[in-house]
Design an enzyme around this catalytic site. Structure first.
Site, PDB file in Angstrom:
ATOM      1  N   GLY A 119     -13.445 -68.014 -29.439  1.00  0.00           N
ATOM      2  CA  GLY A 119     -12.065 -68.008 -29.197  1.00  0.00           C
ATOM      3  C   GLY A 119     -11.674 -67.192 -29.047  1.00  0.00           C
ATOM      4  O   GLY A 119     -10.659 -66.290 -28.877  1.00  0.00           O
ATOM      5  N   LYS A 161      -3.093 -50.636 -22.040  1.00  0.00           N
ATOM      6  CA  LYS A 161      -2.537 -49.879 -23.851  1.00  0.00           C
ATOM      7  C   LYS A 161      -2.187 -49.146 -24.081  1.00  0.00           C
ATOM      8  O   LYS A 161      -1.519 -48.166 -24.579  1.00  0.00           O
ATOM      9  CB  LYS A 161      -3.050 -51.175 -24.302  1.00  0.00           C
ATOM     10  CG  LYS A 161      -2.865 -52.692 -24.508  1.00  0.00           C
ATOM     11  CD  LYS A 161      -3.403 -53.351 -25.375  1.00  0.00           C
ATOM     12  CE  LYS A 161      -3.405 -54.751 -25.831  1.00  0.00           C
ATOM     13  NZ  LYS A 161      -4.866 -54.936 -25.597  1.00  0.00           N
ATOM     14  N   VAL A 179       1.583 -53.541 -27.039  1.00  0.00           N
ATOM     15  CA  VAL A 179       0.217 -52.859 -27.606  1.00  0.00           C
ATOM     16  C   VAL A 179      -0.727 -53.594 -29.107  1.00  0.00           C
ATOM     17  O   VAL A 179       0.181 -53.342 -30.161  1.00  0.00           O
ATOM     18  CB  VAL A 179       0.251 -51.750 -27.768  1.00  0.00           C
ATOM     19  CG1 VAL A 179      -1.241 -50.441 -28.210  1.00  0.00           C
ATOM     20  CG2 VAL A 179       0.472 -50.804 -26.269  1.00  0.00           C
ATOM     21  N   GLY A 210      -4.037 -62.611 -30.749  1.00  0.00           N
ATOM     22  CA  GLY A 210      -3.728 -63.652 -31.106  1.00  0.00           C
ATOM     23  C   GLY A 210      -2.180 -64.290 -31.172  1.00  0.00           C
ATOM     24  O   GLY A 210      -1.233 -63.646 -31.194  1.00  0.00           O
TER      25      GLY A 210
END
Lengths: 435, 435
Positions: free
Chosen positions: A189, A207, A134, A304
């Protein structure tokens, strides 16, 4: 300090896996200083052992057989990064059954198999860490599990999906349609080539299942959560919401009231002044209300490669420190002393309640408002505010209402009846409101 | 699960101590569920054993003799809440020497005796927890120590003192003077009757010493920190800063550049768009930049009886879970593998650098700007922006400059010369700027 080395086995050599390898290589000395012993990446297993991941791997480390990781008695920590719920779950359980500590980013496996995983960890005195599942590098799992442990948590609001937050931010700023904002997110992206699980709310669902299971000490399963994505959001509603002083976010909501819990994911209007309203673009934030601390917010980049890898390696460091001191068995399931079944009741969607924003598309004729408000009233829904817009298109005008708190079952009934009225020309738009 | 009970001894029965007692009493069952064993408050020591603290204490628990806590072999965790640096330090070291785990909120003792305390904890295999020492219930110690452990932290900006943030917020909103805003803060309970250590920056200094020692693995002592309070802030400067797009905060700053660290506390102009600029009133926030995560913000109420008690009891729960599993010795000093002396160089005030805001009070005559900028230029200080205000009072006009980054030693020299010029009528106001 009797251990010389902490051996790591990695399963799943995708983007985050490559990030973890890069950190373990580039920060070897630094990580050694933090643990008190060096970390060695002994094995990496992935079905694809050919594609370059942009990191060098010594020969003999890479294998297509995950059993070589799981069965290696020299490996202390298995890092599971397959991204697959079913494969990941099996690997996690196998590794724990061998007494290995496990670090994972696999939100679907953690959320879907909570009890099974923690039982296995407990039985085998193995540590199970999942900070990366998370908010990536935002240390929110730890905050709820440990830092806020003394608090009865009454509420969690999370912007826990960067893709949808980016899309909604762009729609709000430029009036772009959902499709337009999604293409831009892909170009930049911030959206995967197939963003389905992000935009339909599934990612946020896993999550918030994890956060609420931790916070409330009752296992909240993905199936307990009411989920709605952002696919159908019309920029007009974002604009109208703004006129009422609200910002639209895809919010993961977990609330505790006396004896029951409700958990849901849906597009949500938050007051502009709410701390989460200013969380823009790909950023994530989690707003937690404890009875002792009051509101706490954790903010950062919730996705990311390197942010997720940060959480994985931080978990490795934490575990490594304990392994070195022979104290890794001190990591227990959350709420170890809670009796089975002593948890809170979990509300189903019908029982949930919230304030709502409704946009009715009606013919421009007298008596329309009376008919709608009559049906709402008979279903126990009281109106807080109304705006009738002068934006007539094809003789249809939008009428917008903000309601007081109402039970979702009643809202469903009322809108079912309203949408069958001859004066209502399109399906009514319904967006939940939180304060 | 061989332990039946976790015994707590509390030293220091002030406001936070009473909060801890209240939680241990009210949440007995809840805490037991979280630890897996019940917690018993066995002893409370305080010099004053008469004054009521609003909580009931069983007879025989309260004592004026702290040795009865320290020397009791049945006590597992000593909670040190004296608030006194010297007394607290002695008690912490004594308790650790007896092998007791220690939980404290004593920022001055932790910051002032870092090495000594961690050595004692290591020697005696005792856990030392101090989450309450910074940001009260905001779990920032844990975040930097564990959650972000994989990151090389380059920067910490903290609004870590609620009193000064409340005062500056009120000054900015209403144009109140410092003294006016301070009286209001006292009235509303956001400033102590003697707020000296808050407003002169000492409180923030201790807190940033702790955060930077954790983050950089080099012990930053309070004496290493350049400290300036908010006592002399003029509301005019807050207003002028606003015109440049800046908000004034008392900021605790820690920055790492190649091989060196600088740590300072001072009133600081932050761009209005900075995440910390919107942290208002008594709230705290800590902005940490990791190389992997990018910026992370933790926000919440950084003071108050129950928020501080939340951190203390969360530490007790965390420790208790480990004691129950015989694994409490897994809590080690930060950076256990770093060799003595391998830390970073710590810059002194002269070496520090930042952008600056300067307000010159000059006579309204030609050539003034040329003289000032000439001296700045000769000291290597380059000007980014200038505003000359038309607000003349007694023939003195304010000239405001924003500089590019400059070394503090040079700034000191330049202002020393400028303030001796005949055209300069008052001491120049200097406020640091961060981005």
């Amino acid at each position: 300090m009797n251990r010389k080395v902490i051996n790591i086995g990695l399963i799943g050599f995708g983007k985050v896996g490559a990030g973890v390898v890069k950190i373990l290589q580039d920060s070897k000395k630094f990580i050694g200083e933090k643990i008190g012993s060096p970390v060695v990446l002994k094995r990496i297993a992935d079905l694809d052992i050919r594609t370059s991941r942009g990191v060098k791997v010594a020969s003999g480390v890479l294998t297509a057989d995950s059993n070589l990781v799981i069965n290696d008695p020299g490996i202390d920590i298995v890092v599971e990064l397959t991204g697959s719920e079913s494969a990941g779950k099996k690997l996690i359980l196998k590794a724990l059954s061998k007494g290995k500590h496990v670090v994972t980013a696999n939100k679907a496996a953690v959320a879907g198999s909570w009890d099974e995983i923690f039982s296995a960890a407990g039985r085998n005195k193995a540590g199970f860490y999942f900070e990366a599942s998370v908010g990536a590098g935002i240390p929110v799992i730890q905050a709820i599990r440990e830092g806020l442990a003394a608090n009865r948590i009454s509420q969690i609001f999370g912007i826990v999906n960067g893709t949808t937050n980016y899309i909604l931010t762009q729609m709000a700023r430029s009036g772009r349609t959902f499709d337009g904002a999604l293409s831009e997110a892909k170009k930049k992206g911030f959206a995967e080539p197939d963003p389905t699980l992000d935009i339909n709310g599934s990612d946020s669902m896993h999550k918030i299942a994890i956060l609420s299971s931790l916070a409330f000490g009752s296992v909240v399963r993905p199936g307990d959560i009411s989920v709605e994505g952002i696919e159908k959001i019309d920029p007009d509603d974002i604009r109208y919401g703004k006129e009422f002083g609200y910002t639209l976010k895809l919010l993961a909501v977990a609330k505790r009231t006396d004896g029951s819990v409700e958990v849901r994911v849906h597009p949500t209007f938050l007051p502009d002044s709410h701390l989460l309203s200013s969380v823009e673009n790909e950023f994530n934030a989690i707003y937690v209300v404890g009875d002792l601390t009051g509101p706490i917010v954790l903010y950062g980049r919730g996705a990311g490669q390197m942010s997720a890898a940060s959480a994985i390696v931080s978990d490795i460091i934490h575990l490594g420190q304990r392994i070195v001191r022979g104290a890794a068995n001190g990591i227990c399931a959350p709420w170890p002393g809670r009796k089975k079944g002593a948890g809170l009741k979990i509300n189903c969607a019908k029982e949930m309640k919230s304030r709502c924003y409704m946009r009715f598309s009606v013919v421009d004729s007298p008596g329309v408002l009376a008919k709608i408000s009559d049906i709402l009233g008979r279903n126990g829904i009281s109106i807080a505010q109304v705006i009738q817009k002068e934006e007539k298109k094809n003789n249809i005008v939008p009428v917008i209402m903000m309601t007081h708190e109402a039970v979702w079952e009643n809202i469903g009934k009322a809108l079912g009846r309203i949408d069958r009225l001859g004066i209502v020309k399109r399906k009514t738009v319904l967006i939940r409101v939180e304060e």
